[in-house]
Enzyme design. Structure first.
Site, PDB file in Angstrom:
ATOM      1  N   PRO A 131      -8.929   2.228   3.730  1.00  0.00           N
ATOM      2  CA  PRO A 131      -8.755   1.135   4.695  1.00  0.00           C
ATOM      3  C   PRO A 131      -9.375  -0.174   4.202  1.00  0.00           C
ATOM      4  CG  PRO A 131     -10.545   2.562   5.385  1.00  0.00           C
ATOM      5  CD  PRO A 131      -9.951   3.188   4.161  1.00  0.00           C
ATOM      6  N   SER A 161      -3.677   7.878  -3.548  1.00  0.00           N
ATOM      7  CA  SER A 161      -3.986   6.804  -2.589  1.00  0.00           C
ATOM      8  C   SER A 161      -3.525   5.468  -3.167  1.00  0.00           C
ATOM      9  CB  SER A 161      -5.493   6.706  -2.361  1.00  0.00           C
ATOM     10  OG  SER A 161      -6.007   7.859  -1.762  1.00  0.00           O
ATOM     11  N   ASN A 181       4.951  -3.105  -1.464  1.00  0.00           N
ATOM     12  CA  ASN A 181       4.695  -3.294  -0.035  1.00  0.00           C
ATOM     13  C   ASN A 181       4.677  -4.773   0.345  1.00  0.00           C
ATOM     14  OD1 ASN A 181       4.693  -0.666   0.664  1.00  0.00           O
ATOM     15  ND2 ASN A 181       2.484  -0.432   0.861  1.00  0.00           N
ATOM     16  N   ARG A 240      22.415 -10.131  -4.316  1.00  0.00           N
ATOM     17  CA  ARG A 240      21.089 -10.486  -4.834  1.00  0.00           C
ATOM     18  C   ARG A 240      20.024 -10.337  -3.754  1.00  0.00           C
ATOM     19  NH1 ARG A 240      22.551 -16.370  -6.593  1.00  0.00           N
ATOM     20  NH2 ARG A 240      23.452 -16.137  -4.512  1.00  0.00           N
ATOM     21  N   CYS A 266      -0.063   0.566   6.185  1.00  0.00           N
ATOM     22  CA  CYS A 266      -0.050   0.088   4.794  1.00  0.00           C
ATOM     23  C   CYS A 266       0.160  -1.406   4.599  1.00  0.00           C
ATOM     24  CB  CYS A 266       1.021   0.840   4.025  1.00  0.00           C
ATOM     25  SG  CYS A 266       0.665   2.596   3.914  1.00  0.00           S
ATOM     26  N   ARG A 277      13.707  -4.757  19.674  1.00  0.00           N
ATOM     27  CA  ARG A 277      14.226  -3.972  18.553  1.00  0.00           C
ATOM     28  C   ARG A 277      15.743  -4.073  18.405  1.00  0.00           C
ATOM     29  NH1 ARG A 277      10.789  -2.066  14.514  1.00  0.00           N
ATOM     30  NH2 ARG A 277       8.866  -1.379  15.450  1.00  0.00           N
TER      31      ARG A 277
HETATM   32  N1  LIG Z   1       0.658   6.699   5.482  1.00  0.00           N
HETATM   33  C1  LIG Z   1       1.611   6.382   4.618  1.00  0.00           C
HETATM   34  O1  LIG Z   1       2.785   6.323   4.966  1.00  0.00           O
HETATM   35  C2  LIG Z   1       1.283   6.089   3.181  1.00  0.00           C
HETATM   36  C3  LIG Z   1       2.327   5.982   2.258  1.00  0.00           C
HETATM   37  C4  LIG Z   1       2.017   5.726   0.920  1.00  0.00           C
HETATM   38  C5  LIG Z   1       0.690   5.600   0.517  1.00  0.00           C
HETATM   39  N2  LIG Z   1      -0.306   5.696   1.438  1.00  0.00           N
HETATM   40  C6  LIG Z   1      -1.694   5.631   0.956  1.00  0.00           C
HETATM   41  O2  LIG Z   1      -2.167   6.981   0.825  1.00  0.00           O
HETATM   42  C7  LIG Z   1      -3.565   7.054   1.146  1.00  0.00           C
HETATM   43  C8  LIG Z   1      -3.786   8.074   2.245  1.00  0.00           C
HETATM   44  O3  LIG Z   1      -3.124   7.599   3.398  1.00  0.00           O
HETATM   45  P1  LIG Z   1      -2.909   8.546   4.670  1.00  0.00           P
HETATM   46  O4  LIG Z   1      -2.028   7.786   5.587  1.00  0.00           O
HETATM   47  O5  LIG Z   1      -2.517   9.905   4.221  1.00  0.00           O
HETATM   48  O6  LIG Z   1      -4.412   8.609   5.241  1.00  0.00           O
HETATM   49  P2  LIG Z   1      -4.980   9.569   6.375  1.00  0.00           P
HETATM   50  O7  LIG Z   1      -6.099   8.847   7.007  1.00  0.00           O
HETATM   51  O8  LIG Z   1      -3.868  10.097   7.205  1.00  0.00           O
HETATM   52  O9  LIG Z   1      -5.565  10.834   5.562  1.00  0.00           O
HETATM   53  C9  LIG Z   1      -6.647  10.757   4.696  1.00  0.00           C
HETATM   54  C10 LIG Z   1      -7.431  12.066   4.814  1.00  0.00           C
HETATM   55  O10 LIG Z   1      -8.444  12.090   3.803  1.00  0.00           O
HETATM   56  C11 LIG Z   1      -9.551  12.819   4.317  1.00  0.00           C
HETATM   57  N3  LIG Z   1     -10.746  12.544   3.507  1.00  0.00           N
HETATM   58  C12 LIG Z   1     -11.415  11.369   3.360  1.00  0.00           C
HETATM   59  N4  LIG Z   1     -12.434  11.526   2.501  1.00  0.00           N
HETATM   60  C13 LIG Z   1     -12.428  12.819   2.096  1.00  0.00           C
HETATM   61  C14 LIG Z   1     -13.225  13.585   1.198  1.00  0.00           C
HETATM   62  N5  LIG Z   1     -14.252  13.036   0.524  1.00  0.00           N
HETATM   63  N6  LIG Z   1     -12.950  14.890   1.035  1.00  0.00           N
HETATM   64  C15 LIG Z   1     -11.911  15.467   1.688  1.00  0.00           C
HETATM   65  N7  LIG Z   1     -11.101  14.788   2.544  1.00  0.00           N
HETATM   66  C16 LIG Z   1     -11.353  13.477   2.736  1.00  0.00           C
HETATM   67  C17 LIG Z   1      -9.650  12.341   5.739  1.00  0.00           C
HETATM   68  O11 LIG Z   1     -10.385  13.251   6.537  1.00  0.00           O
HETATM   69  C18 LIG Z   1      -8.163  12.257   6.140  1.00  0.00           C
HETATM   70  O12 LIG Z   1      -7.702  13.430   6.771  1.00  0.00           O
HETATM   71  C19 LIG Z   1      -3.980   5.623   1.494  1.00  0.00           C
HETATM   72  O13 LIG Z   1      -4.482   5.013   0.326  1.00  0.00           O
HETATM   73  C20 LIG Z   1      -2.675   4.969   1.897  1.00  0.00           C
HETATM   74  O14 LIG Z   1      -2.694   3.574   1.677  1.00  0.00           O
HETATM   75  C21 LIG Z   1      -0.044   5.967   2.760  1.00  0.00           C
HETATM   76  O1  LIG Z   2      13.901  -4.229   8.696  1.00  0.00           O
HETATM   77  C1  LIG Z   2      12.793  -3.822   9.061  1.00  0.00           C
HETATM   78  C2  LIG Z   2      12.125  -2.730   8.445  1.00  0.00           C
HETATM   79  C3  LIG Z   2      10.869  -2.351   8.917  1.00  0.00           C
HETATM   80  N1  LIG Z   2      10.297  -3.007   9.960  1.00  0.00           N
HETATM   81  C4  LIG Z   2       8.944  -2.610  10.418  1.00  0.00           C
HETATM   82  O2  LIG Z   2       8.071  -2.581   9.304  1.00  0.00           O
HETATM   83  C5  LIG Z   2       7.049  -1.615   9.501  1.00  0.00           C
HETATM   84  C6  LIG Z   2       6.944  -0.692   8.316  1.00  0.00           C
HETATM   85  O3  LIG Z   2       8.104   0.098   8.230  1.00  0.00           O
HETATM   86  P1  LIG Z   2       8.399   1.069   6.995  1.00  0.00           P
HETATM   87  O4  LIG Z   2       8.214   0.330   5.745  1.00  0.00           O
HETATM   88  O5  LIG Z   2       9.718   1.672   7.222  1.00  0.00           O
HETATM   89  O6  LIG Z   2       7.309   2.211   7.213  1.00  0.00           O
HETATM   90  P2  LIG Z   2       5.951   2.594   6.450  1.00  0.00           P
HETATM   91  O7  LIG Z   2       5.733   4.035   6.709  1.00  0.00           O
HETATM   92  O8  LIG Z   2       4.879   1.630   6.813  1.00  0.00           O
HETATM   93  O9  LIG Z   2       6.297   2.473   4.884  1.00  0.00           O
HETATM   94  C7  LIG Z   2       5.860   1.386   4.087  1.00  0.00           C
HETATM   95  O10 LIG Z   2       4.522   1.573   3.678  1.00  0.00           O
HETATM   96  C8  LIG Z   2       4.320   2.820   2.947  1.00  0.00           C
HETATM   97  C9  LIG Z   2       2.827   2.930   2.689  1.00  0.00           C
HETATM   98  O11 LIG Z   2       2.402   2.231   1.579  1.00  0.00           O
HETATM   99  C10 LIG Z   2       5.151   2.773   1.675  1.00  0.00           C
HETATM  100  O12 LIG Z   2       4.940   3.970   0.925  1.00  0.00           O
HETATM  101  C11 LIG Z   2       6.631   2.603   2.025  1.00  0.00           C
HETATM  102  O13 LIG Z   2       7.404   2.507   0.827  1.00  0.00           O
HETATM  103  C12 LIG Z   2       6.787   1.332   2.868  1.00  0.00           C
HETATM  104  O14 LIG Z   2       8.151   1.216   3.307  1.00  0.00           O
HETATM  105  C13 LIG Z   2       7.403  -0.887  10.799  1.00  0.00           C
HETATM  106  O15 LIG Z   2       6.648  -1.425  11.858  1.00  0.00           O
HETATM  107  C14 LIG Z   2       8.874  -1.210  10.982  1.00  0.00           C
HETATM  108  O16 LIG Z   2       9.291  -1.174  12.327  1.00  0.00           O
HETATM  109  C15 LIG Z   2      10.948  -4.056  10.581  1.00  0.00           C
HETATM  110  O17 LIG Z   2      10.427  -4.667  11.528  1.00  0.00           O
HETATM  111  N2  LIG Z   2      12.184  -4.436  10.113  1.00  0.00           N
END
Ligand SMILES: NC(=O)c1ccc[n+]([C@@H]2O[C@H](COP(=O)([O-])OP(=O)(O)OC[C@H]3O[C@@H](n4cnc5c(N)ncnc54)[C@H](O)[C@@H]3O)[C@@H](O)[C@H]2O)c1
Ligand SMILES: O=c1ccn([C@@H]2O[C@H](COP(=O)(O)OP(=O)(O)O[C@H]3O[C@H](CO)[C@@H](O)[C@H](O)[C@H]3O)[C@@H](O)[C@H]2O)c(=O)[nH]1
Length: 489
Positions: free
Chosen positions: A101, A139, A235, A271, A287, A462
């Site tokens: 975070p 992460s 992102n 494009r 994110c 929406r």
């Molecule tokens: N949420 C998404 O859609 C998404 C997509 C792509 C990338 N990411 C990235 O992936 C990473 C994880 O995101 P998330 O959404 O899964 O987070 P999350 O908060 O859902 O999960 C993280 C987990 O890690 C655990 N944790 C923390 N420290 C620990 C430790 N020392 N040992 C064991 N467990 C531990 C926490 O208890 C928690 O359950 C972040 O860097 C985020 O930016 C998230």
């Molecule tokens: O045309 C659009 C598309 C998305 N959103 C909003 O944008 C936010 C993010 O949406 P989305 O990107 O679909 O979801 P995330 O799960 O946040 O995924 C983003 O963030 C992740 C965490 O890093 C990445 O892995 C993904 O590739 C990236 O799309 C949401 O509130 C959507 O409602 C809009 O308002 N308009």
């Protein structure tokens, strides 16, 4: 940091962090690679219990299709546990998938990523790994974090306590691009898999895992720093498109244009492309904001204030847009929400997820509560306890006093969770749609209008509602980015 194993020797994977990324990602790897044992570990016992729940509706993450994948792989070669040290010691490859975070205090507060969880993981790996271990950054991390991890691991290698059998390490970056709500599809059919690293054998070992189901041409290999920066950049570009279209939406409302028509017109230009051009209540999710602010911090740190300002504008526009929507609701309801009820449909940051992190609904709900509204909040997947945490306000037992009858609206700045859409809209002065859940596009407005207090409004942030049906039901209608005359201006 040498001595990588050949791909075939990867038999045990450990993933630290059983969250939105760690759980689904490892479930798909286990599903597609039955010969590999995958252990997902976390310090959060209740989260692990939920992953192990025999009732698949109780998994801690709601994702379409996740239950089927879990059902196939769990207890076969996919295991969830709190035994972090044991899993590390048995692993050939350790994924770090913990939360990163934004820092809340100290240097870089409000912008830089807080890496304390990543650092803690690196130390645990340094202490408990055996033999050669490939450490994979899953992460999302600031550029050059791999260096920090490496430094911690190397310190362990050279520690006096270690003997000749000291572990050896290789660090790779393998950012995750899944979007919530479509995580399983995104993992099973990714646009690309990105692997950043220095050692080609280690890169090949990780690529070998993905090759079980991802075509080779979709597996991109880069240096570590490009891989780390590419994740933040992806992102930032996606979020920038949303702020761009929402800014144009505001202009459409002022000029009589319709943002959906503008989006279609520009999206057909190959494009520009048509995706991520939906105007909405502003982007949410864990994110976008965090990763852009991280980019802003890095740019300032490296002496590029103009670059930092450019990207900060994307977040500023988003925040402005969320407050613009709240102000607009207040204005349409004669400038005050005191004694008025607003049915808020949707609290998740997007459809098909139970995640509310950074959801626009939070800022908008807080604004409306500050104006004295009674919020009747509905969401098919979000737990009301989570809403109470997000709003920093406990749920009220009821809006009404039995003494005065059910139509008496007592209390200001309070909220209740509604069990269904009809319940949410009862005695409401306005309906505000904030999440694009399918059922909200199917609402029978004639029936709903009978439950509302006139003159009643529908605010569609929406663009999922059929405006004709709303007008036919005698309701007033606003749609984000639509300044056309048919809309109630
Ligand atoms: N949420 C998404 O859609 C998404 C997509 C792509 C990338 N990411 C990235 O992936 C990473 C994880 O995101 P998330 O959404 O899964 O987070 P999350 O908060 O859902 O999960 C993280 C987990 O890690 C655990 N944790 C923390 N420290 C620990 C430790 N020392 N040992 C064991 N467990 C531990 C926490 O208890 C928690 O359950 C972040 O860097 C985020 O930016 C998230
Ligand atoms: O045309 C659009 C598309 C998305 N959103 C909003 O944008 C936010 C993010 O949406 P989305 O990107 O679909 O979801 P995330 O799960 O946040 O995924 C983003 O963030 C992740 C965490 O890093 C990445 O892995 C993904 O590739 C990236 O799309 C949401 O509130 C959507 O409602 C809009 O308002 N308009």
């Amino acid at each position: 940091m040498s001595g990588s194993k050949s791909p075939a020797t990867i038999k045990n994977i450990c993933c630290i962090g059983a969250g939105y990324v760690g759980g689904p990602t490892m479930a798909v790897i286990a599903d597609r690679c039955p010969s590999i044992q995958v252990k997902v570990v976390d310090i959060n016992q209740s989260r692990i219990n939920a992953w192990n729940s025999s009732d698949l509706t109780k998994l801690p993450v709601y994702e379409p299709g996740l239950d089927l994948v879990i059902n196939r792989a769990r207890h076969r070669n996919l295991h969830f546990s709190i035994e972090v040290e044991k899993a590390i010691s048995e692993a050939d490859m350790v994924f770090i998938s913990v939360n990163t975070p934004t820092k809340t205090k100290g240097l870089g507060a409000g912008k830089a990523s807080d890496l304390k969880w990543v650092e803690a993981c690196a130390r645990q790996v340094a202490n408990f790994a055996k033999g050669h271990t490939i450490v994979v950054e899953k992460s999302t991390l600031p550029v050059r974090t791999a260096e920090v991890i490496k430094t911690i691991l190397e310190a362990a290698q050279s520690s006096l306590d270690r003997d000749l059998n000291s572990p050896t390490f290789e660090v790779l970056s393998n950012p995750e691009f899944l979007a919530e709500g479509s995580a399983i599809h995104d993992l099973e059919e990714p646009d690309r898999v990105l692997i950043g690293g220095e050692n080609s054998q280690a890169i090949n070992s990780l690529a070998w895992i993905y090759q079980h189901w991802v075509p080779e041409e979709k597996i991109l290999r880069t240096n570590v720093w490009s891989s780390e920066l590419a994740k933040l950049t992806a992102n930032a570009f996606l979020a920038q498109r949303i702020s761009s279209i929402n800014s144009i939406g505001a202009l459409c409302e002022a000029t009589g244009a319709d943002v959906r028509e503008v989006a279609r017109a520009i999206g057909t230009d190959s494009r520009i492309g048509s995706k991520f051009l939906d105007a909405g209540p502003g982007f949410g999710g864990s994110c976008f904001k965090k990763d852009i602010l991280n980019l802003v911090y890095l740019s300032r740190y490296f002496g590029l204030p103009e670059v930092a300002d450019f990207w900060e504008g994307v977040v500023d526009l988003n925040t402005w847009h969320q407050h613009r929507i709240s102000r607009l609701v207040v204005k349409k309801l004669f400038g005050t929400l005191s004694g008025k009820r607003v049915a808020m449909l949707g609290f998740a940051f997007k459809a098909n997820t139970n995640d509310t992190r950074e959801s626009s609904a939070i800022n908008i709900a807080k604004d409306l509560l500050d104006e004295g509204a009674q919020l009747s909040i509905h969401d098919p997947k979000v737990d009301p306890k989570q809403i109470a945490v997000d709003l920093d306000l406990p749920e009220s037992k009821s809006f009404v006093s039995k003494e005065f009858g059910s139509n008496e609206k007592l209390g200001e700045g309070i909220w209740c969770f509604a069990k269904d859409i009809a319940d949410a809209c009862s005695f409401a002065d306005a309906v505000l749609i904030l999440t694009e859940w399918h059922q909200y596009s199917q609402i029978d407005w004639v029936e709903i209008s009978k439950k509302m207090r006139n003159p009643a409004w529908v605010f569609d942030a929406r663009s999922i509602v059929d405006s004709e049906k709303v007008f036919d039901a005698g309701l007033q209608f606003w749609r984000v980015g639509d300044g056309s005359e048919r809309i109630s201006n």
